[in-house]
Enzyme design. Structure first.
Site, short mmCIF file in Angstrom:
data_model
loop_
_atom_site.label_atom_id
_atom_site.label_comp_id
_atom_site.label_asym_id
_atom_site.label_seq_id
_atom_site.Cartn_x
_atom_site.Cartn_y
_atom_site.Cartn_z
N GLU A 289 56.43 25.53 8.59
CA GLU A 289 56.72 24.36 7.69
C GLU A 289 55.82 22.91 8.05
OE1 GLU A 289 60.89 23.24 7.51
OE2 GLU A 289 61.37 24.47 6.10
N HIS A 310 53.94 49.89 18.96
CA HIS A 310 54.32 51.46 18.56
C HIS A 310 54.49 51.09 16.89
CE1 HIS A 310 54.79 53.15 22.47
NE2 HIS A 310 55.18 52.05 22.66
N LYS A 424 63.93 26.77 -4.70
CA LYS A 424 65.22 26.28 -5.23
C LYS A 424 65.25 25.88 -6.76
CE LYS A 424 65.63 24.26 -0.44
NZ LYS A 424 65.85 23.01 0.28
O1 LIG Z 1 69.85 20.91 7.26
P1 LIG Z 1 69.63 21.36 5.76
O2 LIG Z 1 69.50 20.02 5.01
O3 LIG Z 1 70.65 22.10 5.16
O4 LIG Z 1 68.31 22.03 5.64
C1 LIG Z 1 68.09 23.11 6.12
C2 LIG Z 1 66.53 23.73 6.18
O5 LIG Z 1 66.14 23.79 4.78
C3 LIG Z 1 64.82 23.18 4.73
O6 LIG Z 1 64.84 21.71 4.33
C4 LIG Z 1 64.08 23.92 3.96
O7 LIG Z 1 64.13 25.20 3.79
C5 LIG Z 1 64.51 23.08 6.19
O8 LIG Z 1 63.27 22.20 6.26
C6 LIG Z 1 65.53 22.93 6.74
O9 LIG Z 1 65.59 23.23 8.05
#
Ligand SMILES: O=P(O)(O)OC[C@H]1O[C@](O)(CO)[C@@H](O)[C@@H]1O
Length: 447
Positions: A289, A310, A424
């Site tokens: 990320e 393996h 999303k």
């Molecule tokens: O703590 P939150 O806001 O639920 O986010 C969880 C995760 O989702 C993200 O924002 C995106 O996948 C990550 O950076 C983060 O760790």
């Protein structure tokens, strides 16, 4: 005093020491950006001095909340995803008995996880396990609006309230979230849950040393003070004033960028100890990320050896030469298992009789290193004296600091993650979320 040690000698057949040391000036500039807060993403630097600034009172508050849950619950479900999940999971898995879920865990509650997927069967089976059990919930979400944990929390909150009543449920739910914003903050305040704050200036993947990681780790029965003190000692060893050649975070960041520059675009984090499997998952989020943006970045992968020798061993030995390895090597095992002699010796292994299992593992490790280096895979090695809270704390901070430096060397903002919004947006459009009408129309036209 023993600490984790980085060794890059076996990477130096692919890049020269001069190529690594050529990064000294740029590393100093990146370090300055971190320490003076002048680089991209500078509103997310709260992790930088976190270990040395955690107070005794803060740790005591976390321990007290953990004690409450430990006294009331035989199972505690930690709900969260990404940075709100992987740090706790990594540390708990590394320190736990591998078979604790079968053996029982002494006086410690079982810590289970939810909200890290949208698996219907996973959630159904979890609900079945919790039926009739004394359980509690730690709901972790910085934004408070992440779909996966929100679905899991809806289901498990309902189940808990049905099993113990709303009043008792309040004493068994702890929320870890933003100080003021978001749906989880609102709900927690409305319901009167105990809460812990994720500081505004600490992003999810850098949050393991906040209550996000510390609370579940304390609930599982591990020593969070030792974890934090390990991180604090690494904060010093990787400090801005430590010269380049003595600074492990600087050397690691420089070496991996030098390798990237010559076409080694995939870094494989290797362990020879299955307890570190989830540590690699945490590391992958940290680096993936942070660096994978603007169409740049080393792809962080991981393998568990010798298991994956393996399966993936062939590719690593002989496939495209675009990889390098960073091996997490643990010096000392907790237990001692000696290989027995066998009268018939049908497997031909009597030459190993009397040797410890770990002696065999260590020779597998050395043999693999030599084979992979001979096969053109540069090898970095991080030696850990043993798997304890202290050394895990050191490793966490070492990787965080190196990640900040490395992201700046690459020229990206290491502290945002705009790319994760794309799925999303599509998911909400496909699910016809109110407010997404235009996106729904557009995505349906693509189907
Ligand atoms: O703590 P939150 O806001 O639920 O986010 C969880 C995760 O989702 C993200 O924002 C995106 O996948 C990550 O950076 C983060 O760790």
């Amino acid at each position: 005093m023993e600490t984790i040690q980085l060794n890059i000698d076996k990477a130096l057949s692919s890049v020269t020491k001069e190529q690594v040391f050529a990064y000294e000036k740029e590393v100093a500039e990146s370090m300055e950006k971190l320490h003076k807060g002048t680089g991209k993403g500078n509103d997310f630097l709260g992790w930088l001095h976190l270990p040395s600034s955690i107070t005794d009172a803060h740790l005591s508050e976390i321990e007290a909340a953990a004690k409450q849950l430990r006294e009331r619950c035989e199972i505690v479900v930690v709900i969260g995803i990404g940075g709100s999940y992987l740090g706790a999971k990594a540390v708990i898995e590394a320190l736990s008995d591998t078979f604790a879920q079968i053996k029982g865990n002494g006086n410690n509650p079982q810590v289970l996880f939810a909200g890290q997927n949208i698996g219907e069967d996973y959630l159904y089976e979890l609900q079945q396990v919790l039926a009739g059990k004394q359980f509690g919930l730690i709901n972790i979400s910085k934004s408070g609006t992440t779909t996966e944990p929100a679905i899991a929390f809806r289901l498990l909150k309902k189940q808990l309230e049905a099993q113990v009543g709303k009043e008792e449920a309040k004493h068994r739910i702890i929320a870890v979230t933003d100080a003021a914003r978001g749906a989880l903050r609102k709900l927690a305040d409305m319901e009167g849950y105990k809460t812990f704050v994720i500081p505004d200036n600490v992003g999810g993947r850098f949050s393991v040393l906040t209550p996000v990681g510390l609370l579940p780790i304390a609930v599982a029965g591990f020593d969070i003070r030792s974890l934090v003190s390990g991180a604090a000692s690494m904060e010093q060893l990787c400090g801005a004033e430590v010269p380049f050649e003595k600074n492990p975070a600087a050397i690691y960041a420089a070496t991996r960028n030098a390798l990237y520059k010559i076409g080694q675009k995939i870094e494989i984090l290797v362990n020879f100890n299955p307890k570190l499997h989830f540590f690699a998952e945490w590391w992958k989020q940290l680096y993936g990320e942070s660096e994978g943006k603007d169409h740049k970045g080393i792809f962080p992968a991981s393998v568990d050896f010798t298991t994956d020798l393996h399966s993936m061993g062939q590719w690593i030995q002989d496939g495209e030469r675009s990889i390098f390895e960073t091996v997490l090597s643990v010096n000392k095992m907790k237990y001692n298992v000696t290989i027995p002699t066998d009268e018939d010796n049908l497997d031909g292994l009597n030459f190993l009789a009397g040797k410890r299992v770990d002696q065999v593992n260590k020779m597998a490790e050395l043999g693999t290193q030599i084979a992979h280096v001979d096969g053109g895979v540069p090898n970095l090695r991080i030696e850990m004296p043993e798997i304890t809270e202290k050394y895990l704390g050191e490793l966490i901070y070492f990787f965080e600091k190196a990640c900040g430096i490395s992201g700046y060397l690459l020229g990206v903002n290491p502290f945002d993650q705009p790319g994760v919004e794309a799925y999303k947006k599509n998911m909400f459009a496909l699910l016809e979320k109110p407010g997404y009408e235009e996106e729904t129309k557009a995505i349906k036209a693509k189907l």
